[in-house]
Design a protein around this motif. Structure first.
Motif, PDB file in Angstrom:
ATOM      1  N   HIS A  53      38.739  14.264  43.470  1.00 29.10           N
ATOM      2  CA  HIS A  53      40.196  14.403  43.596  1.00 29.10           C
ATOM      3  C   HIS A  53      40.806  15.009  42.331  1.00 29.10           C
ATOM      4  O   HIS A  53      41.633  15.921  42.397  1.00 29.10           O
ATOM      5  CB  HIS A  53      40.828  13.031  43.888  1.00 29.10           C
ATOM      6  N   VAL A  54      40.386  14.521  41.174  1.00 28.12           N
ATOM      7  CA  VAL A  54      40.932  14.997  39.898  1.00 28.12           C
ATOM      8  C   VAL A  54      40.567  16.458  39.646  1.00 28.12           C
ATOM      9  O   VAL A  54      41.354  17.213  39.077  1.00 28.12           O
ATOM     10  CB  VAL A  54      40.441  14.090  38.740  1.00 28.12           C
ATOM     11  N   LEU A  55      39.387  16.868  40.076  1.00 31.49           N
ATOM     12  CA  LEU A  55      38.924  18.233  39.812  1.00 31.49           C
ATOM     13  C   LEU A  55      39.284  19.228  40.911  1.00 31.49           C
ATOM     14  O   LEU A  55      38.968  20.409  40.792  1.00 31.49           O
ATOM     15  CB  LEU A  55      37.403  18.234  39.612  1.00 31.49           C
ATOM     16  N   ALA A  56      39.960  18.778  41.956  1.00 36.53           N
ATOM     17  CA  ALA A  56      40.249  19.653  43.101  1.00 36.53           C
ATOM     18  C   ALA A  56      41.204  20.793  42.760  1.00 36.53           C
ATOM     19  O   ALA A  56      41.087  21.880  43.325  1.00 36.53           O
ATOM     20  CB  ALA A  56      40.809  18.825  44.258  1.00 36.53           C
ATOM     21  N   ARG A  57      42.138  20.560  41.853  1.00 36.37           N
ATOM     22  CA  ARG A  57      43.092  21.617  41.491  1.00 36.37           C
ATOM     23  C   ARG A  57      42.453  22.631  40.551  1.00 36.37           C
ATOM     24  O   ARG A  57      41.907  22.259  39.513  1.00 36.37           O
ATOM     25  CB  ARG A  57      44.310  21.002  40.806  1.00 36.37           C
ATOM     26  N   PRO A  58      42.532  23.926  40.888  1.00 37.41           N
ATOM     27  CA  PRO A  58      41.975  24.949  39.986  1.00 37.41           C
ATOM     28  C   PRO A  58      42.751  25.005  38.675  1.00 37.41           C
ATOM     29  O   PRO A  58      43.918  24.619  38.612  1.00 37.41           O
ATOM     30  CB  PRO A  58      42.152  26.255  40.749  1.00 37.41           C
ATOM     31  N   ILE A  59      42.097  25.488  37.638  1.00 39.09           N
ATOM     32  CA  ILE A  59      42.712  25.630  36.321  1.00 39.09           C
ATOM     33  C   ILE A  59      42.895  27.118  36.048  1.00 39.09           C
ATOM     34  O   ILE A  59      41.937  27.892  36.092  1.00 39.09           O
ATOM     35  CB  ILE A  59      41.825  24.996  35.232  1.00 39.09           C
ATOM     36  N   ARG A  60      44.123  27.517  35.763  1.00 39.93           N
ATOM     37  CA  ARG A  60      44.417  28.925  35.482  1.00 39.93           C
ATOM     38  C   ARG A  60      43.904  29.316  34.101  1.00 39.93           C
ATOM     39  O   ARG A  60      44.042  28.582  33.146  1.00 39.93           O
ATOM     40  CB  ARG A  60      45.918  29.166  35.576  1.00 39.93           C
ATOM     41  N   ILE A  61      43.338  30.503  34.018  1.00 41.23           N
ATOM     42  CA  ILE A  61      42.848  31.046  32.747  1.00 41.23           C
ATOM     43  C   ILE A  61      44.003  31.781  32.084  1.00 41.23           C
ATOM     44  O   ILE A  61      44.568  32.711  32.652  1.00 41.23           O
ATOM     45  CB  ILE A  61      41.660  32.008  32.983  1.00 41.23           C
ATOM     46  N   ARG A  62      44.354  31.367  30.875  1.00 36.34           N
ATOM     47  CA  ARG A  62      45.528  31.931  30.198  1.00 36.34           C
ATOM     48  C   ARG A  62      45.199  32.777  28.974  1.00 36.34           C
ATOM     49  O   ARG A  62      46.034  33.528  28.509  1.00 36.34           O
ATOM     50  CB  ARG A  62      46.470  30.805  29.787  1.00 36.34           C
ATOM     51  N   GLU A  63      44.026  32.617  28.411  1.00 37.69           N
ATOM     52  CA  GLU A  63      43.693  33.337  27.185  1.00 37.69           C
ATOM     53  C   GLU A  63      43.590  34.839  27.426  1.00 37.69           C
ATOM     54  O   GLU A  63      43.105  35.275  28.458  1.00 37.69           O
ATOM     55  CB  GLU A  63      42.371  32.835  26.607  1.00 37.69           C
ATOM     56  N   ARG A  64      44.034  35.601  26.474  1.00 36.80           N
ATOM     57  CA  ARG A  64      43.935  37.060  26.523  1.00 36.80           C
ATOM     58  C   ARG A  64      42.969  37.521  25.444  1.00 36.80           C
ATOM     59  O   ARG A  64      43.312  38.247  24.528  1.00 36.80           O
ATOM     60  CB  ARG A  64      45.313  37.695  26.311  1.00 36.80           C
ATOM     61  N   VAL A  65      41.769  37.029  25.560  1.00 36.06           N
ATOM     62  CA  VAL A  65      40.703  37.371  24.620  1.00 36.06           C
ATOM     63  C   VAL A  65      39.563  38.003  25.414  1.00 36.06           C
ATOM     64  O   VAL A  65      39.556  37.919  26.641  1.00 36.06           O
ATOM     65  CB  VAL A  65      40.202  36.108  23.863  1.00 36.06           C
ATOM     66  N   PRO A  66      38.623  38.613  24.733  1.00 38.82           N
ATOM     67  CA  PRO A  66      37.488  39.190  25.472  1.00 38.82           C
ATOM     68  C   PRO A  66      36.683  38.119  26.211  1.00 38.82           C
ATOM     69  O   PRO A  66      36.459  37.031  25.703  1.00 38.82           O
ATOM     70  CB  PRO A  66      36.650  39.844  24.381  1.00 38.82           C
ATOM     71  N   PHE A  67      36.277  38.461  27.408  1.00 39.29           N
ATOM     72  CA  PHE A  67      35.420  37.610  28.221  1.00 39.29           C
ATOM     73  C   PHE A  67      34.083  38.304  28.388  1.00 39.29           C
ATOM     74  O   PHE A  67      34.007  39.527  28.402  1.00 39.29           O
ATOM     75  CB  PHE A  67      36.044  37.371  29.606  1.00 39.29           C
ATOM     76  N   VAL A  68      33.029  37.503  28.520  1.00 35.50           N
ATOM     77  CA  VAL A  68      31.678  38.030  28.689  1.00 35.50           C
ATOM     78  C   VAL A  68      31.161  37.545  30.035  1.00 35.50           C
ATOM     79  O   VAL A  68      31.343  36.387  30.398  1.00 35.50           O
ATOM     80  CB  VAL A  68      30.748  37.550  27.558  1.00 35.50           C
ATOM     81  N   SER A  69      30.512  38.423  30.744  1.00 34.61           N
ATOM     82  CA  SER A  69      29.986  38.069  32.050  1.00 34.61           C
ATOM     83  C   SER A  69      28.700  37.260  31.928  1.00 34.61           C
ATOM     84  O   SER A  69      27.876  37.508  31.056  1.00 34.61           O
ATOM     85  CB  SER A  69      29.700  39.334  32.860  1.00 34.61           C
ATOM     86  N   THR A  70      28.541  36.297  32.813  1.00 34.61           N
ATOM     87  CA  THR A  70      27.297  35.522  32.879  1.00 34.61           C
ATOM     88  C   THR A  70      26.401  36.058  33.985  1.00 34.61           C
ATOM     89  O   THR A  70      25.381  35.468  34.294  1.00 34.61           O
ATOM     90  CB  THR A  70      27.583  34.032  33.149  1.00 34.61           C
ATOM     91  N   LEU A  71      26.812  37.176  34.573  1.00 34.46           N
ATOM     92  CA  LEU A  71      26.034  37.782  35.647  1.00 34.46           C
ATOM     93  C   LEU A  71      25.044  38.781  35.069  1.00 34.46           C
ATOM     94  O   LEU A  71      25.367  39.541  34.161  1.00 34.46           O
ATOM     95  CB  LEU A  71      26.952  38.477  36.647  1.00 34.46           C
ATOM     96  N   VAL A  72      23.851  38.799  35.596  1.00 30.82           N
ATOM     97  CA  VAL A  72      22.811  39.708  35.121  1.00 30.82           C
ATOM     98  C   VAL A  72      23.223  41.146  35.410  1.00 30.82           C
ATOM     99  O   VAL A  72      23.678  41.466  36.499  1.00 30.82           O
ATOM    100  CB  VAL A  72      21.464  39.386  35.813  1.00 30.82           C
ATOM    101  N   GLY A  73      23.093  42.007  34.414  1.00 28.59           N
ATOM    102  CA  GLY A  73      23.387  43.422  34.589  1.00 28.59           C
ATOM    103  C   GLY A  73      24.853  43.785  34.461  1.00 28.59           C
ATOM    104  O   GLY A  73      25.220  44.936  34.619  1.00 28.59           O
ATOM    105  N   ALA A  74      25.719  42.827  34.165  1.00 31.11           N
ATOM    106  CA  ALA A  74      27.146  43.119  34.019  1.00 31.11           C
ATOM    107  C   ALA A  74      27.443  43.492  32.574  1.00 31.11           C
ATOM    108  O   ALA A  74      26.617  43.345  31.690  1.00 31.11           O
ATOM    109  CB  ALA A  74      27.968  41.905  34.426  1.00 31.11           C
ATOM    110  N   VAL A  75      28.639  43.977  32.353  1.00 30.97           N
ATOM    111  CA  VAL A  75      29.062  44.330  31.000  1.00 30.97           C
ATOM    112  C   VAL A  75      30.186  43.397  30.582  1.00 30.97           C
ATOM    113  O   VAL A  75      30.760  42.694  31.395  1.00 30.97           O
ATOM    114  CB  VAL A  75      29.550  45.800  30.918  1.00 30.97           C
ATOM    115  N   ALA A  76      30.510  43.399  29.302  1.00 31.14           N
ATOM    116  CA  ALA A  76      31.593  42.550  28.804  1.00 31.14           C
ATOM    117  C   ALA A  76      32.900  42.942  29.461  1.00 31.14           C
ATOM    118  O   ALA A  76      33.177  44.115  29.685  1.00 31.14           O
ATOM    119  CB  ALA A  76      31.697  42.690  27.288  1.00 31.14           C
TER     120      ALA A  76
END
Length: 161
Positions: free
Chosen positions: A16-39
């Motif tokens: 119940h506590v974790l059911a609500r999604p959390i919005r991502i607010r940071e405007r910093v570089p993100f890195v993909s955790t998917l194989v073969g993807a780019v930053a």
């Protein structure tokens, strides 16, 4: 069959506590955790969310928390607070499944892990990660071998099944 007590179980409270999604607010570089993807740059993650699913796995005698989408340091802190609020000081084992996680902000790999390094060490034996090795391998590949605080993650228990 047992009579229902009317009290929610710890697994029900966690879900119940974790059911609500959390919005991502940071405007910093993100890195993909998917194989073969780019930053991915901050521009590409303007409407990203961290979705969390929780369930009780009786075979492992653990709560399994599956992360999906993207995560930044703010979302990680909020997730930790929600889990603490729902589970309190329960001695239950927790497995965090990273299989659905697509993007990680650099602040999670730097600031968040540094802030919570001692807590990760305390939870050794009770906290496990599923799909950690593939995510770390993809992060290493996408960051050209330079993963900040990789030692903290590698010391964590990786549950391969």
């Amino acid at each position: 069959m047992r009579e229902p007590t009317g009290e929610p179980t710890p697994a029900m409270r966690l879900a119940h506590v974790l059911a609500r999604p959390i919005r991502i607010r940071e405007r910093v570089p993100f890195v993909s955790t998917l194989v073969g993807a780019v930053a991915a740059g901050g521009v590409q993650v303007r409407s990203a969310w961290l979705r969390v699913r929780a369930r009780r796995d009786e075979a492992r005698a653990a709560f399994v928390i599956r992360l999906e989408g993207a995560i930044d340091a703010r979302a990680a802190r909020k997730l930790v607070a929600r889990v603490r609020r729902a589970l309190g000081r329960t001695p239950e084992r927790i497995v965090i499944d990273l299989g659905g996680l697509e993007l990680v902000s650099l602040t999670v790999l730097t600031h968040f892990l540094e802030e919570h390094a001692s807590r990760l060490a305390e939870l050794r034996g009770r906290l496990a990660f599923r799909n950690l090795r593939p995510a770390l391998a993809a992060l290493r590949r996408n960051l050209h071998g330079m993963v900040p605080n990789a030692v903290l993650l590698e010391q964590a228990l990786d549950e391969t099944s």
